[in-house]
Write a protein that holds these residues in place. Sequence first.
Motif, PDB file in Angstrom:
ATOM      1  N   PHE A  13       0.798  -1.224   0.000  1.00  0.00           N
ATOM      2  CA  PHE A  13       0.000   0.000   0.000  1.00  0.00           C
ATOM      3  C   PHE A  13       0.835   1.282   0.000  1.00  0.00           C
ATOM      4  O   PHE A  13       0.293   2.364  -0.192  1.00  0.00           O
ATOM      5  N   HIS A  14       2.134   1.171   0.264  1.00  0.00           N
ATOM      6  CA  HIS A  14       2.972   2.376   0.313  1.00  0.00           C
ATOM      7  C   HIS A  14       3.002   3.040  -1.067  1.00  0.00           C
ATOM      8  O   HIS A  14       2.982   2.358  -2.098  1.00  0.00           O
ATOM      9  N   VAL A  15       3.075   4.371  -1.081  1.00  0.00           N
ATOM     10  CA  VAL A  15       3.031   5.085  -2.364  1.00  0.00           C
ATOM     11  C   VAL A  15       4.203   4.699  -3.263  1.00  0.00           C
ATOM     12  O   VAL A  15       4.076   4.736  -4.507  1.00  0.00           O
ATOM     13  N   ILE A  16       5.323   4.320  -2.695  1.00  0.00           N
ATOM     14  CA  ILE A  16       6.466   3.907  -3.524  1.00  0.00           C
ATOM     15  C   ILE A  16       6.155   2.596  -4.224  1.00  0.00           C
ATOM     16  O   ILE A  16       6.413   2.436  -5.432  1.00  0.00           O
ATOM     17  N   ASN A  17       5.590   1.628  -3.504  1.00  0.00           N
ATOM     18  CA  ASN A  17       5.214   0.371  -4.158  1.00  0.00           C
ATOM     19  C   ASN A  17       4.101   0.583  -5.173  1.00  0.00           C
ATOM     20  O   ASN A  17       4.116  -0.022  -6.259  1.00  0.00           O
ATOM     21  N   ALA A  18       3.129   1.444  -4.850  1.00  0.00           N
ATOM     22  CA  ALA A  18       2.059   1.749  -5.807  1.00  0.00           C
ATOM     23  C   ALA A  18       2.631   2.387  -7.065  1.00  0.00           C
ATOM     24  O   ALA A  18       2.223   2.061  -8.190  1.00  0.00           O
ATOM     25  N   GLY A  19       3.579   3.299  -6.887  1.00  0.00           N
ATOM     26  CA  GLY A  19       4.192   3.952  -8.041  1.00  0.00           C
ATOM     27  C   GLY A  19       5.026   2.996  -8.879  1.00  0.00           C
ATOM     28  O   GLY A  19       5.008   3.060 -10.112  1.00  0.00           O
ATOM     29  N   ARG A  20       5.743   2.117  -8.225  1.00  0.00           N
ATOM     30  CA  ARG A  20       6.547   1.129  -8.968  1.00  0.00           C
ATOM     31  C   ARG A  20       5.638   0.193  -9.771  1.00  0.00           C
ATOM     32  O   ARG A  20       5.941  -0.136 -10.922  1.00  0.00           O
ATOM     33  N   LEU A  21       4.536  -0.218  -9.168  1.00  0.00           N
ATOM     34  CA  LEU A  21       3.595  -1.066  -9.893  1.00  0.00           C
ATOM     35  C   LEU A  21       3.033  -0.329 -11.106  1.00  0.00           C
ATOM     36  O   LEU A  21       2.947  -0.886 -12.209  1.00  0.00           O
ATOM     37  N   ALA A  22       2.661   0.935 -10.911  1.00  0.00           N
ATOM     38  CA  ALA A  22       2.055   1.715 -11.995  1.00  0.00           C
ATOM     39  C   ALA A  22       3.016   1.964 -13.143  1.00  0.00           C
ATOM     40  O   ALA A  22       2.584   2.129 -14.290  1.00  0.00           O
ATOM     41  N   THR A  23       4.317   1.976 -12.848  1.00  0.00           N
ATOM     42  CA  THR A  23       5.304   2.235 -13.894  1.00  0.00           C
ATOM     43  C   THR A  23       5.989   0.959 -14.387  1.00  0.00           C
ATOM     44  O   THR A  23       7.002   1.019 -15.078  1.00  0.00           O
TER      45      THR A  23
END
Length: 289
Positions: free
Chosen positions: A123-133
């Motif tokens: 749920f961390h924004v870094i993991n969310a961002g990595r998934l999105a990219t």
Amino acid sequence: MSAEVIDGKAFADGLLRALEDDVRAFKKEHDLVPGLAVVVVGHDPASQIYVGSKARRTVEIGMRSYEHRLEEATSEADLLALIRRLNSAPEVHGILVQLPLPPHIDDAAVLDAIAPEKDVDGFHVINAGRLATGQSALVPCTPSGCLQLLKSIHGDLAGMRALVLGRSNIVGKPMAQLLLAESCTVTIAHSRTRDLPGECRRADILVAAVGRPRMVKGDWIKPGATVIDVGINRLPAVDGGKGKIVGDVDFEEALAVAGHITPVPGGVGPMTIACLLQNTLKAARVQIG
């Protein structure tokens, strides 16, 4: 025609057996036991049961479980202090804070305080961002479990038309990202989508995660489609009996139309804990380089 019911419990049990072998090999190679810390604040009965189940499964496959059960009145500052201690604890490789938190605690502040490399809920924004990219990330457990069930049925998902009903950060958005990574043509729909039944009927894969009991009717489903029902809704008790648990899909109606469908309960739910433990082992591997 009657849909094939997807046995999520059987699939999750197989996943846990394989994971137990992987943990055993990891411990032998690195002389290290992966550890999962679970934090629950308050006395919500469902959360207490779920945390207990996670702890039991963690130990069963050979990992260490660290439970932190805090009082409802625990301050946000004290909870953040605990998370900082867990972030720096070498024996802890994964941290999960059970939601929902009491109203006086800011969920986002707490989730963002977890070290990204220990964020096994994804749920961390870094993991969310990595998934999105399209980068390697710790992925939220429920979408990960849904994807594994879909691939067990279809293998290659490339080119399939998928509709994700729901846009939450926990399920809807990461589910869409995972399906995009599999080269699906993905639509995200929600309660305000115009002609929602029509959108659903176009989908080869329908993932329902909107939180409304039996919202998706049989005539919303494309004949032969695969339906993954993420919803867990408790209906009120009738005539003094126990409340019934149902999904976001009208199961009986959908059964006559779909090609494959997950039941509720017994479908996606068991996959969530299995994927949490997958993430914990992955986190341990990353942390030792």
